[in-house]
Design an enzyme around this catalytic site. Structure first.
Site, PDB file in Angstrom:
ATOM      1  N   ASN A   1      -2.778  10.612   5.696  1.00 13.37           N
ATOM      2  CA  ASN A   1      -1.407  10.433   4.606  1.00 13.37           C
ATOM      3  C   ASN A   1      -0.119  10.503   5.568  1.00 13.37           C
ATOM      4  O   ASN A   1      -0.103  11.022   6.503  1.00 13.37           O
ATOM      5  CB  ASN A   1      -1.512  11.358   3.553  1.00 13.37           C
ATOM      6  CG  ASN A   1      -2.725  11.447   2.786  1.00 13.37           C
ATOM      7  OD1 ASN A   1      -3.245  10.481   2.620  1.00 13.37           O
ATOM      8  ND2 ASN A   1      -2.798  12.595   1.742  1.00 13.37           N
TER       9      ASN A   1
ATOM     10  N   ASN B   1     -14.543  13.820  -3.819  1.00  9.89           N
ATOM     11  CA  ASN B   1     -13.898  12.412  -4.193  1.00  9.89           C
ATOM     12  C   ASN B   1     -14.733  12.140  -5.574  1.00  9.89           C
ATOM     13  O   ASN B   1     -15.880  12.182  -5.718  1.00  9.89           O
ATOM     14  CB  ASN B   1     -14.446  11.406  -3.077  1.00  9.89           C
ATOM     15  CG  ASN B   1     -13.722  10.143  -3.294  1.00  9.89           C
ATOM     16  OD1 ASN B   1     -13.382   9.598  -4.326  1.00  9.89           O
ATOM     17  ND2 ASN B   1     -13.066   9.499  -2.119  1.00  9.89           N
TER      18      ASN B   1
ATOM     19  N   HIS C   1      -1.551   8.664  10.721  1.00  9.08           N
ATOM     20  CA  HIS C   1      -0.978   7.297  10.464  1.00  9.08           C
ATOM     21  C   HIS C   1       0.484   7.573  10.470  1.00  9.08           C
ATOM     22  O   HIS C   1       1.631   6.850   9.860  1.00  9.08           O
ATOM     23  CB  HIS C   1      -1.436   6.994   9.387  1.00  9.08           C
ATOM     24  CG  HIS C   1      -2.730   6.244   9.423  1.00  9.08           C
ATOM     25  ND1 HIS C   1      -3.607   6.173   8.006  1.00  9.08           N
ATOM     26  CD2 HIS C   1      -3.768   6.170  10.378  1.00  9.08           C
ATOM     27  CE1 HIS C   1      -4.915   5.659   8.522  1.00  9.08           C
ATOM     28  NE2 HIS C   1      -4.837   5.823   9.838  1.00  9.08           N
TER      29      HIS C   1
ATOM     30  N   ASP D   1       2.681  11.088   3.502  1.00  7.55           N
ATOM     31  CA  ASP D   1       3.670  11.613   2.776  1.00  7.55           C
ATOM     32  C   ASP D   1       4.214  12.904   3.112  1.00  7.55           C
ATOM     33  O   ASP D   1       5.210  13.438   2.240  1.00  7.55           O
ATOM     34  CB  ASP D   1       2.900  11.706   1.138  1.00  7.55           C
ATOM     35  CG  ASP D   1       1.913  12.546   1.052  1.00  7.55           C
ATOM     36  OD1 ASP D   1       1.597  13.490   2.035  1.00  7.55           O
ATOM     37  OD2 ASP D   1       0.522  12.117   0.383  1.00  7.55           O
TER      38      ASP D   1
ATOM     39  N   CYS E   1      20.626   2.506  20.575  1.00  3.67           N
ATOM     40  CA  CYS E   1      20.361   1.031  20.890  1.00  3.67           C
ATOM     41  C   CYS E   1      20.570  -0.126  20.124  1.00  3.67           C
ATOM     42  O   CYS E   1      20.514  -1.346  20.624  1.00  3.67           O
ATOM     43  CB  CYS E   1      18.936   0.959  21.714  1.00  3.67           C
ATOM     44  SG  CYS E   1      17.734   0.904  20.446  1.00  3.67           S
TER      45      CYS E   1
HETATM   46  P1  NAD Z   1      -7.585   4.821  -0.117  1.00  5.13           P
HETATM   47  O1  NAD Z   1      -6.613   4.531  -1.363  1.00  5.13           O
HETATM   48  O2  NAD Z   1      -8.235   3.915   0.441  1.00  5.13           O
HETATM   49  O3  NAD Z   1      -8.782   5.617  -1.086  1.00  5.13           O
HETATM   50  C1  NAD Z   1      -8.314   6.753  -1.726  1.00  5.13           C
HETATM   51  C2  NAD Z   1      -9.746   7.567  -2.105  1.00  5.13           C
HETATM   52  O4  NAD Z   1      -9.108   8.728  -2.871  1.00  5.13           O
HETATM   53  C3  NAD Z   1     -10.512   6.699  -3.089  1.00  5.13           C
HETATM   54  O5  NAD Z   1     -11.694   7.039  -2.345  1.00  5.13           O
HETATM   55  C4  NAD Z   1     -10.588   7.646  -4.424  1.00  5.13           C
HETATM   56  O6  NAD Z   1     -11.691   7.530  -5.286  1.00  5.13           O
HETATM   57  C5  NAD Z   1     -10.223   8.846  -3.867  1.00  5.13           C
HETATM   58  N1  NAD Z   1      -9.252   9.704  -5.181  1.00  5.13           N
HETATM   59  C6  NAD Z   1      -8.604   9.015  -6.119  1.00  5.13           C
HETATM   60  N2  NAD Z   1      -8.088  10.445  -6.638  1.00  5.13           N
HETATM   61  C7  NAD Z   1      -8.701  11.547  -6.440  1.00  5.13           C
HETATM   62  C8  NAD Z   1      -8.447  12.922  -6.427  1.00  5.13           C
HETATM   63  N3  NAD Z   1      -7.764  13.153  -7.470  1.00  5.13           N
HETATM   64  N4  NAD Z   1      -8.929  13.588  -5.701  1.00  5.13           N
HETATM   65  C9  NAD Z   1      -9.951  13.149  -4.632  1.00  5.13           C
HETATM   66  N5  NAD Z   1     -10.053  11.841  -4.396  1.00  5.13           N
HETATM   67  C10 NAD Z   1      -9.307  11.059  -5.242  1.00  5.13           C
HETATM   68  O7  NAD Z   1      -7.045   5.887   0.838  1.00  5.13           O
HETATM   69  P2  NAD Z   1      -7.278   6.370   2.341  1.00  5.13           P
HETATM   70  O8  NAD Z   1      -8.821   6.561   2.438  1.00  5.13           O
HETATM   71  O9  NAD Z   1      -6.463   7.365   2.652  1.00  5.13           O
HETATM   72  O10 NAD Z   1      -6.938   4.977   3.190  1.00  5.13           O
HETATM   73  C11 NAD Z   1      -5.834   3.993   2.915  1.00  5.13           C
HETATM   74  C12 NAD Z   1      -4.721   4.193   3.803  1.00  5.13           C
HETATM   75  O11 NAD Z   1      -3.459   4.149   2.753  1.00  5.13           O
HETATM   76  C13 NAD Z   1      -4.424   5.231   4.896  1.00  5.13           C
HETATM   77  O12 NAD Z   1      -4.363   4.869   5.979  1.00  5.13           O
HETATM   78  C14 NAD Z   1      -3.241   5.798   4.458  1.00  5.13           C
HETATM   79  O13 NAD Z   1      -2.382   5.963   5.496  1.00  5.13           O
HETATM   80  C15 NAD Z   1      -2.449   5.034   3.436  1.00  5.13           C
HETATM   81  N6  NAD Z   1      -1.893   5.715   2.198  1.00  5.13           N
HETATM   82  C16 NAD Z   1      -1.537   6.751   2.283  1.00  5.13           C
HETATM   83  C17 NAD Z   1      -0.702   7.620   1.037  1.00  5.13           C
HETATM   84  C18 NAD Z   1      -0.284   8.806   1.238  1.00  5.13           C
HETATM   85  O14 NAD Z   1       0.636   9.090   2.131  1.00  5.13           O
HETATM   86  N7  NAD Z   1      -0.397   9.570   0.031  1.00  5.13           N
HETATM   87  C19 NAD Z   1      -0.673   6.655  -0.123  1.00  5.13           C
HETATM   88  C20 NAD Z   1      -1.419   5.576  -0.221  1.00  5.13           C
HETATM   89  C21 NAD Z   1      -1.765   4.808   1.192  1.00  5.13           C
END
Ligand code: NAD
Length: 249
Positions: A112, A222, A129, A114, A159
């Site tokens: 994440n 998950n 990331h 965030d 710069c």
């Molecule tokens: P993803 O969006 O691919 O998957 C999210 C996963 O979370 C899904 O498998 C879903 O079933 C599960 N999920 C949904 N609600 C949930 C809950 N309440 N509790 C537990 N699990 C839950 O995300 P990813 O695997 O992190 O990979 C995607 C990329 O997106 C990463 O590289 C990340 O950097 C980026 N990203 C980050 C953020 C953030 O920082 N919050 C937000 C969006 C995307």
């Protein structure tokens, strides 16, 4: 699954976490969903629905259309600044503290951007990331804390190159130190907790499998199945904000 099975799985996972000498945790966008931050797929809604992440989260996209990319991240940064960590983030803080009390090792690896783990109080966080709250310049990586309103993207005070979010875009390398810590933690832990990640984005997706190969107990949290689900030692098909507090006394 009936209630007895659920209770048994919770008891097994709790005991494993309470006794482990080294715990590694991997989190993804799902852990922040209950704070109101959309996962990647959900993030491309409304105003941004005509874009694909690959159209906005690459260096090429930034060079082609820096204003649109800056504006997308500015919109996401604003959302992140307006939300609070949830019970899932808090449970991981409690887990780190309980590990510290008994001298066990703890590592929290997150995909994440965030910054909510830091905001909740987690200390040993490896951000694979980057972090959307930080900004650096495109040409030389000079960090920037603030910038004048006006130009979008603003310019680096050192710069003069364009400022960009300090996140890892598609096609860019992950920060070496964070990746090395993540791989070490996965290979050396007794218990690996995988929370809220679709387990498809490499190299993070390989971490739970590295932990399994090294003999760790792998727990997945998950609500939806992932490529890891059928390999995990214990799975909880529920939201992190409910499941994690039940695993950490
Ligand atoms: P993803 O969006 O691919 O998957 C999210 C996963 O979370 C899904 O498998 C879903 O079933 C599960 N999920 C949904 N609600 C949930 C809950 N309440 N509790 C537990 N699990 C839950 O995300 P990813 O695997 O992190 O990979 C995607 C990329 O997106 C990463 O590289 C990340 O950097 C980026 N990203 C980050 C953020 C953030 O920082 N919050 C937000 C969006 C995307």
């Amino acid at each position: 699954m009936n209630l007895t099975d659920d209770r048994e799985r919770v008891a097994r996972a709790r005991e494993a976490l309470a006794c482990a000498r080294a715990v590694a945790v991997l989190t993804g966008a799902g852990i922040s969903a209950e704070s109101g931050i959309p996962t990647f797929r959900d993030a491309m809604t409304g105003l941004w629905s005509r874009f694909k992440p690959e159209d906005l989260a690459t260096a090429e996209a930034f060079q082609r259309d820096p204003r649109t990319v800056w504006d997308w991240y500015a919109w996401r940064r604003e959302r992140v600044n307006g939300v609070q960590p949830n019970a899932g983030h808090a449970a991981l803080v409690a887990l780190e503290q309980s590990c510290a009390r008994r001298g066990a090792r703890f590592d929290l690896v997150t995909q994440n951007v965030d910054g909510l783990h830091h905001a909740a109080g987690s200390r040993r966080v490896h951000e694979l990331h980057g972090n959307i709250r930080r900004v650096r310049c495109f040409a030389n990586d000079h960090p920037a804390e603030r910038w004048p309103d006006g130009d979008r993207p603003p310019r680096c005070a050192v710069c003069g190159s364009m400022l960009r979010p300090d996140v890892v875009w598609f096609g860019e390398s992950l920060p070496e130190a964070a990746l090395a810590e993540a791989m070490r933690a996965a290979g050396a832990c007794d218990v690996f907790l995988c929370v809220g990640t679709s387990a498809v984005v490499e190299p993070a997706a390989s971490l739970p499998f590295a932990a399994l190969e090294a003999g760790a107990l792998v727990i997945e949290v998950n609500p939806h199945p992932t490529p890891l689900t059928r390999h995990a030692s214990i799975t909880f098909a529920g939201p992190a904000g409910i499941v994690l507090p039940s695993l950490v006394a």
